[in-house]
Design a protein around this motif. Structure first.
Motif, PDB file in Angstrom:
ATOM      1  N   TYR A  73       0.179  13.779  -2.663  1.00  0.00           N
ATOM      2  CA  TYR A  73      -0.262  14.914  -3.488  1.00  0.00           C
ATOM      3  C   TYR A  73       0.389  16.193  -2.962  1.00  0.00           C
ATOM      4  O   TYR A  73       0.716  16.308  -1.783  1.00  0.00           O
ATOM      5  N   GLY A  74       0.595  17.145  -3.850  1.00  0.00           N
ATOM      6  CA  GLY A  74       1.231  18.417  -3.446  1.00  0.00           C
ATOM      7  C   GLY A  74       0.518  19.574  -4.109  1.00  0.00           C
ATOM      8  O   GLY A  74      -0.690  19.501  -4.358  1.00  0.00           O
ATOM      9  N   PHE A 130       5.471  19.338  -8.457  1.00  0.00           N
ATOM     10  CA  PHE A 130       4.435  18.565  -7.740  1.00  0.00           C
ATOM     11  C   PHE A 130       3.592  17.722  -8.673  1.00  0.00           C
ATOM     12  O   PHE A 130       2.890  16.806  -8.254  1.00  0.00           O
ATOM     13  N   LYS A 131       3.670  18.045  -9.977  1.00  0.00           N
ATOM     14  CA  LYS A 131       3.014  17.230 -11.000  1.00  0.00           C
ATOM     15  C   LYS A 131       3.566  17.666 -12.340  1.00  0.00           C
ATOM     16  O   LYS A 131       4.348  18.638 -12.418  1.00  0.00           O
ATOM     17  N   PHE A 170      -8.943  11.303 -11.106  1.00  0.00           N
ATOM     18  CA  PHE A 170      -8.335  11.483  -9.775  1.00  0.00           C
ATOM     19  C   PHE A 170      -8.305  10.181  -8.985  1.00  0.00           C
ATOM     20  O   PHE A 170      -8.449  10.181  -7.768  1.00  0.00           O
ATOM     21  N   LEU A 171      -8.081   9.104  -9.725  1.00  0.00           N
ATOM     22  CA  LEU A 171      -7.896   7.787  -9.087  1.00  0.00           C
ATOM     23  C   LEU A 171      -6.557   7.188  -9.528  1.00  0.00           C
ATOM     24  O   LEU A 171      -6.401   5.984  -9.611  1.00  0.00           O
ATOM     25  N   LYS A 176     -15.906  25.469  -2.988  1.00  0.00           N
ATOM     26  CA  LYS A 176     -14.519  25.420  -3.452  1.00  0.00           C
ATOM     27  C   LYS A 176     -13.690  24.501  -2.558  1.00  0.00           C
ATOM     28  O   LYS A 176     -12.998  23.601  -3.021  1.00  0.00           O
ATOM     29  N   ARG A 236      -6.784  23.865 -12.840  1.00  0.00           N
ATOM     30  CA  ARG A 236      -5.628  23.034 -12.492  1.00  0.00           C
ATOM     31  C   ARG A 236      -4.377  23.623 -13.145  1.00  0.00           C
ATOM     32  O   ARG A 236      -4.438  24.009 -14.325  1.00  0.00           O
ATOM     33  N   GLU A 237      -3.286  23.663 -12.423  1.00  0.00           N
ATOM     34  CA  GLU A 237      -2.046  24.150 -13.049  1.00  0.00           C
ATOM     35  C   GLU A 237      -1.678  23.213 -14.192  1.00  0.00           C
ATOM     36  O   GLU A 237      -1.799  22.000 -14.099  1.00  0.00           O
ATOM     37  N   ASN A 294     -12.024  20.645  -3.486  1.00  0.00           N
ATOM     38  CA  ASN A 294     -10.607  20.260  -3.383  1.00  0.00           C
ATOM     39  C   ASN A 294     -10.400  19.192  -2.324  1.00  0.00           C
ATOM     40  O   ASN A 294      -9.609  18.264  -2.520  1.00  0.00           O
ATOM     41  N   LEU A 348     -11.427  15.880  -3.814  1.00  0.00           N
ATOM     42  CA  LEU A 348     -10.430  15.372  -4.765  1.00  0.00           C
ATOM     43  C   LEU A 348      -9.209  14.833  -4.014  1.00  0.00           C
ATOM     44  O   LEU A 348      -8.665  13.774  -4.357  1.00  0.00           O
ATOM     45  N   ARG A 364       4.810   7.068 -10.737  1.00  0.00           N
ATOM     46  CA  ARG A 364       3.626   7.503 -11.477  1.00  0.00           C
ATOM     47  C   ARG A 364       3.088   6.409 -12.396  1.00  0.00           C
ATOM     48  O   ARG A 364       2.216   6.660 -13.221  1.00  0.00           O
ATOM     49  N   PHE A 414     -11.702  26.847 -10.522  1.00  0.00           N
ATOM     50  CA  PHE A 414     -11.423  25.405 -10.426  1.00  0.00           C
ATOM     51  C   PHE A 414     -10.325  25.062 -11.439  1.00  0.00           C
ATOM     52  O   PHE A 414     -10.422  24.080 -12.169  1.00  0.00           O
ATOM     53  N   CYS A 464      -2.663  24.041  -3.647  1.00  0.00           N
ATOM     54  CA  CYS A 464      -4.090  24.037  -3.290  1.00  0.00           C
ATOM     55  C   CYS A 464      -4.521  22.934  -2.343  1.00  0.00           C
ATOM     56  O   CYS A 464      -4.987  23.223  -1.237  1.00  0.00           O
ATOM     57  N   PHE A 465      -4.383  21.667  -2.764  1.00  0.00           N
ATOM     58  CA  PHE A 465      -4.901  20.604  -1.909  1.00  0.00           C
ATOM     59  C   PHE A 465      -4.370  20.687  -0.477  1.00  0.00           C
ATOM     60  O   PHE A 465      -5.144  20.666   0.481  1.00  0.00           O
ATOM     61  N   ILE A 508      -7.794  10.899  -4.054  1.00  0.00           N
ATOM     62  CA  ILE A 508      -6.396  10.527  -4.329  1.00  0.00           C
ATOM     63  C   ILE A 508      -5.824   9.733  -3.164  1.00  0.00           C
ATOM     64  O   ILE A 508      -5.175   8.696  -3.340  1.00  0.00           O
TER      65      ILE A 508
END
Ligand code: UDX
Length: 432
Positions: free
Chosen positions: A259-260, A323-324, A252-253, A207, A154-155, A211, A214, A412, A152, A263-264, A218
């Motif tokens: 989103y990119g 992507f973030k 995550f709100l 898993k 996150r990058e 995702n 989440l 953002r 789980f 994973c998602f 978003i």
């Protein structure tokens, strides 16, 4: 314990290094010799804050090794983690599992004593069953056990997410394997991580469902942000107002662009594919995918309106394109749709990203990478905040744009509208 991580991407490398840091002997295996040679010199192929120090420290201690020899590495290890890629098949929803099955076959040729084989890559439900079947063609059932142990991470926060996980999910019905893995993870459990032993299939679905949920959260706030803009409501008030309900939770709100990431988008599609194959419709996840796919076009329409439909020759700056924030990963970043579109409409685009120039834009005329914020922003008509890097949060836009009139589109919501409007800068945010 003696561990072997097969695949040294975000999951395999981070997990391998962190397991070594917990005192295990770890061999990270990859078929890419160039990558392995770099890792042996502690040169890290991915942008992950703090990873290089850990690689250096654990390589020096002798606990962490890198190899291209899968046979030898598997033979030397008790627990083998499959951490290879499971990308979405071209123009489909289905996950490509060819790398997983190929590795399973190789592992099966090197089991002479009991070993635990762990699917750490995100794999569709029942992949563990298929891996077990592949291995049992060569190995007696009592000499191995196939377990699902999804990550789980996150990058950009992967090390923290490994060391302080909310939960460790172990999918196995084997008491022996469960005991060994509970021992492997005991340093994290003693720090408060919840240890969940469930069936292998349940672990695989946990898993995807995590995702997908989440991504749903978003998308939910992104769509409500669209409504807030029409009703002159600040979506941040909404996020706080609903997020303080413990049943909802405030994380995550944060409304933003589509989103990119790796994973998602991939996992929501794979989950829908799994459901389709089980003749079940996941209409909520399908609508999340659909809504997110449309979001970049929606924001591009807003940009057209902001520029009064005159995009040609307009100077547009993108601050951040990944992507973030805190990653160099461009996979399914919304900038990959937005920049080409604006470029095609004749805009002159400059971009700056702390992780450097992106080859994805090399072929686009009039799209230029600038090596600092000032050069990227100077004399632009429109500044788009695409990723929430900290270094964008305190810049004096008035001074660096150095132009009487310009517009800021803050995807953002990193700026305070009140403050920025006081500087007589035309400002647009998301959902406010
Ligand atoms: C995700 C999951 O969080 C992680 O648990 C899983 O193991 C891998 O996939 P990651 O894809 O690295 O991690 O990034 P994440 O931080 O989850 O962000 C995913 C996308 O959602 C990004 O585009 C991000 O900008 C966006 N996001 C996230 C929002 O738009 N708003 C938020 O509040 C949070």
């Amino acid at each position: 314990m003696k561990l072997c991580m097969i695949g040294t991407g975000y999951v395999g490398l981070v997990s391998g290094v962190c397991f070594a840091d917990l005192g295990n002997e770890v061999i990270c295996v990859d078929k890419d010799l160039n990558k392995i040679n770099k890792l042996r010199k502690s040169i890290i192929p991915i942008y992950e804050p703090g990873l290089d120090e850990l690689v250096k420290k654990n390589s020096k201690s002798g606990r962490l090794k890198f190899s291209t020899n899968i046979n030898e590495s598997v033979q030397k290890s008790n627990i083998i983690f499959i951490c290879v890629g499971t990308p979405t098949k071209k123009n489909k929803y289905e996950a490509d599992l060819s790398q997983v099955y190929d590795v399973a076959k190789k592992i099966s040729k090197n089991i002479k004593s009991f070993k635990i084989i762990i699917n750490k890559s995100t794999v569709p439900v029942m992949t563990g069953d298929k891996v077990e079947k592949i291995i049992s063609r060569k190995v007696k059932k009592n000499l191995f056990s196939v377990v699902s142990n999804p990550e789980f991470l996150r990058e950009g926060e992967a090390i923290r997410d490994f060391v302080y996980p909310d939960r460790i999910v172990i999918g196995t019905s084997s008491k022996k394997s469960n005991k060994i893995l509970k021992n492997l993870y005991s340093p994290l459990i003693s720090k408060g991580a919840k240890y969940i032993n469930t069936s292998r299939r349940a672990a695989e679905l946990i898993k995807y469902a995590s995702n997908a949920f989440l991504a749903t959260k978003i998308t939910f706030i992104n769509e409500l942000a669209n409504l807030c803009e029409k009703l002159n409501i600040n979506v941040e008030d909404l996020s706080i107002g609903i997020g303080t309900d413990k049943r909802i939770g405030g994380r995550f709100l944060r409304a933003g662009p589509a989103y990119g990431g790796s994973c998602f988008p991939k996992d929501t599609r794979a989950l829908v594919d799994t459901a389709n194959k089980s003749l079940t419709s996941l209409s909520v996840i399908k609508s999340v995918i659909n809504s997110n796919n449309k979001r970049s076009n929606l924001l591009l329409n807003n940009i057209s309106k902001i520029l009064k439909n005159r995009i040609k020759n307009k100077k547009i700056t993108f601050l951040g394109v990944t992507f973030k924030a805190n990653t160099d990963d461009m996979r399914e970043s919304s900038s990959l749709k937005m920049i080409p579109y604006l470029n095609k409409k004749g805009a002159k685009i400059k971009y700056y990203d702390p992780t450097g120039k992106k080859s994805e834009f090399d072929k686009l005329k009039n799209v230029q990478f600038k090596k600092n914020i000032k050069e990227a922003c100077m004399s632009s008509d429109l500044i788009i905040i695409h990723t929430e890097w900290n270094e964008f949060k305190l810049i004096d836009l008035k001074r660096i744009v150095n132009k009487k009139k310009f517009i800021v589109y803050d995807l953002r919501n990193i700026y305070s509208p009140e403050k920025i409007k006081k500087q007589k800068i035309q400002y647009f945010g998301i959902g406010r």
